[in-house]
Scaffold this motif. Structure first.
Motif, PDB file in Angstrom:
ATOM      1  N   UNK A 263     -21.352 -10.092 -29.723  1.00  0.00           N
ATOM      2  CA  UNK A 263     -22.656 -10.769 -29.925  1.00  0.00           C
ATOM      3  C   UNK A 263     -24.032  -9.723 -30.270  1.00  0.00           C
ATOM      4  N   UNK A 264     -23.873  -8.427 -29.744  1.00  0.00           N
ATOM      5  CA  UNK A 264     -24.685  -7.458 -29.968  1.00  0.00           C
ATOM      6  C   UNK A 264     -24.511  -6.571 -31.246  1.00  0.00           C
ATOM      7  N   UNK A 265     -23.267  -6.518 -31.504  1.00  0.00           N
ATOM      8  CA  UNK A 265     -22.914  -5.536 -32.642  1.00  0.00           C
ATOM      9  C   UNK A 265     -23.263  -6.096 -34.229  1.00  0.00           C
ATOM     10  N   UNK A 266     -23.965  -5.516 -34.763  1.00  0.00           N
ATOM     11  CA  UNK A 266     -24.422  -5.901 -36.098  1.00  0.00           C
ATOM     12  C   UNK A 266     -23.209  -5.102 -37.345  1.00  0.00           C
ATOM     13  N   UNK A 267     -22.886  -4.123 -36.926  1.00  0.00           N
ATOM     14  CA  UNK A 267     -22.009  -3.174 -37.635  1.00  0.00           C
ATOM     15  C   UNK A 267     -21.281  -2.430 -36.811  1.00  0.00           C
ATOM     16  N   UNK A 268     -20.085  -2.087 -36.985  1.00  0.00           N
ATOM     17  CA  UNK A 268     -19.025  -0.884 -36.392  1.00  0.00           C
ATOM     18  C   UNK A 268     -18.273  -0.663 -37.570  1.00  0.00           C
ATOM     19  N   UNK A 269     -18.358   0.893 -37.427  1.00  0.00           N
ATOM     20  CA  UNK A 269     -17.344   1.525 -38.543  1.00  0.00           C
ATOM     21  C   UNK A 269     -16.698   2.692 -37.938  1.00  0.00           C
ATOM     22  N   UNK A 270     -15.525   2.998 -38.578  1.00  0.00           N
ATOM     23  CA  UNK A 270     -14.759   4.273 -37.876  1.00  0.00           C
ATOM     24  C   UNK A 270     -14.284   5.005 -39.187  1.00  0.00           C
ATOM     25  N   UNK A 271     -14.533   6.414 -38.725  1.00  0.00           N
ATOM     26  CA  UNK A 271     -13.880   7.538 -39.842  1.00  0.00           C
ATOM     27  C   UNK A 271     -13.229   8.407 -38.941  1.00  0.00           C
ATOM     28  N   UNK A 272     -12.499   8.907 -39.761  1.00  0.00           N
ATOM     29  CA  UNK A 272     -11.550  10.038 -39.290  1.00  0.00           C
ATOM     30  C   UNK A 272     -11.873  11.303 -40.190  1.00  0.00           C
ATOM     31  N   UNK A 273     -11.869  12.653 -39.251  1.00  0.00           N
ATOM     32  CA  UNK A 273     -12.319  13.612 -39.852  1.00  0.00           C
ATOM     33  C   UNK A 273     -11.490  14.899 -39.212  1.00  0.00           C
ATOM     34  N   UNK A 274     -11.208  16.337 -39.593  1.00  0.00           N
ATOM     35  CA  UNK A 274     -10.565  17.098 -38.960  1.00  0.00           C
ATOM     36  C   UNK A 274     -11.465  17.857 -37.917  1.00  0.00           C
ATOM     37  N   UNK A 275     -11.087  18.701 -37.188  1.00  0.00           N
ATOM     38  CA  UNK A 275     -11.617  19.548 -36.323  1.00  0.00           C
ATOM     39  C   UNK A 275     -12.394  20.578 -37.162  1.00  0.00           C
ATOM     40  N   UNK A 276     -13.262  20.383 -37.751  1.00  0.00           N
ATOM     41  CA  UNK A 276     -14.225  21.523 -38.439  1.00  0.00           C
ATOM     42  C   UNK A 276     -15.727  21.365 -38.273  1.00  0.00           C
ATOM     43  N   UNK A 277     -16.120  22.303 -37.663  1.00  0.00           N
ATOM     44  CA  UNK A 277     -17.701  22.365 -37.303  1.00  0.00           C
ATOM     45  C   UNK A 277     -18.795  21.463 -38.445  1.00  0.00           C
ATOM     46  N   UNK A 278     -18.554  22.084 -39.425  1.00  0.00           N
ATOM     47  CA  UNK A 278     -19.309  21.706 -40.446  1.00  0.00           C
ATOM     48  C   UNK A 278     -19.074  20.405 -40.950  1.00  0.00           C
ATOM     49  N   UNK A 279     -17.823  20.091 -41.129  1.00  0.00           N
ATOM     50  CA  UNK A 279     -17.479  18.757 -41.355  1.00  0.00           C
ATOM     51  C   UNK A 279     -17.853  17.617 -40.403  1.00  0.00           C
ATOM     52  N   UNK A 280     -17.890  17.944 -39.158  1.00  0.00           N
ATOM     53  CA  UNK A 280     -18.537  17.025 -37.834  1.00  0.00           C
ATOM     54  C   UNK A 280     -19.804  17.024 -38.124  1.00  0.00           C
ATOM     55  N   UNK A 281     -20.677  18.312 -38.191  1.00  0.00           N
ATOM     56  CA  UNK A 281     -22.053  18.109 -38.252  1.00  0.00           C
ATOM     57  C   UNK A 281     -22.446  17.194 -39.436  1.00  0.00           C
ATOM     58  N   UNK A 282     -21.909  17.391 -40.684  1.00  0.00           N
ATOM     59  CA  UNK A 282     -22.309  16.703 -41.640  1.00  0.00           C
ATOM     60  C   UNK A 282     -22.004  15.212 -41.567  1.00  0.00           C
TER      61      UNK A 282
END
Length: 158
Positions: free
Chosen positions: A35-54
């Protein structure tokens, strides 16, 4: 509440493993906060510092909460906490301490988690472990706090 779940894993991002930790976080949140969630999304990324930060930078205006799973251990590829620290403007150390303290009751290996929590303006970020069990455990610990965290970040008070 708008939530992004980011699974950080080389093997999951390559399709070698199924994303069990991200999936259990989404399911647990939906089951408990539907009842409290308006939107929930999931993404998958590799263990890469710049990709995580971006990924955090690109989504900070779209979500109230970013939950990461994976990359919090001692491996040379585990850089999720460092990317999160760079992204966040304020640390919320009590959250990461709380997650470790409670998780230690379930497994002594929780002492090895380097998870971080903080905020960047109006988005709260928290790092969960990459195991399905640990991710579910931490999600359940955070559920009672999420609404209050959002209210406080928005300056709405207690």
């Amino acid at each position: 509440m708008k939530i992004l779940v980011i699974t950080v894993s080389d093997r999951v991002s390559k399709g070698i493993y199924e994303d069990k930790s991200g999936a259990v976080i989404v399911k647990t949140l939906e089951d408990n906060l539907k009842d409290q969630i308006e939107n929930i999304e999931k993404i998958i990324i590799p263990d890469e510092y710049d990709i995580i930060l971006n990924a955090m930078k690109e989504n900070k205006e779209k979500f109230d909460i970013i939950i990461t799973t994976g990359g919090t251990g001692l491996s040379p590829r585990d850089v999720t906490p460092e990317a999160t620290m760079e992204f966040c403007k304020k640390e919320v150390r009590g959250i990461s301490d709380y997650l470790r303290q409670e998780s230690i009751k379930d497994t002594m290996f929780a002492v090895l988690s380097r998870g971080y929590a903080g905020i960047n303006n109006n988005v709260f970020v928290v790092n969960f472990p990459g195991s399905e069990k640990g991710a579910e455990y931490c999600t359940n610990l955070m559920i009672p706090l999420l609404g209050h965290i959002i209210s406080m970040m928005r300056g709405e008070g207690h």
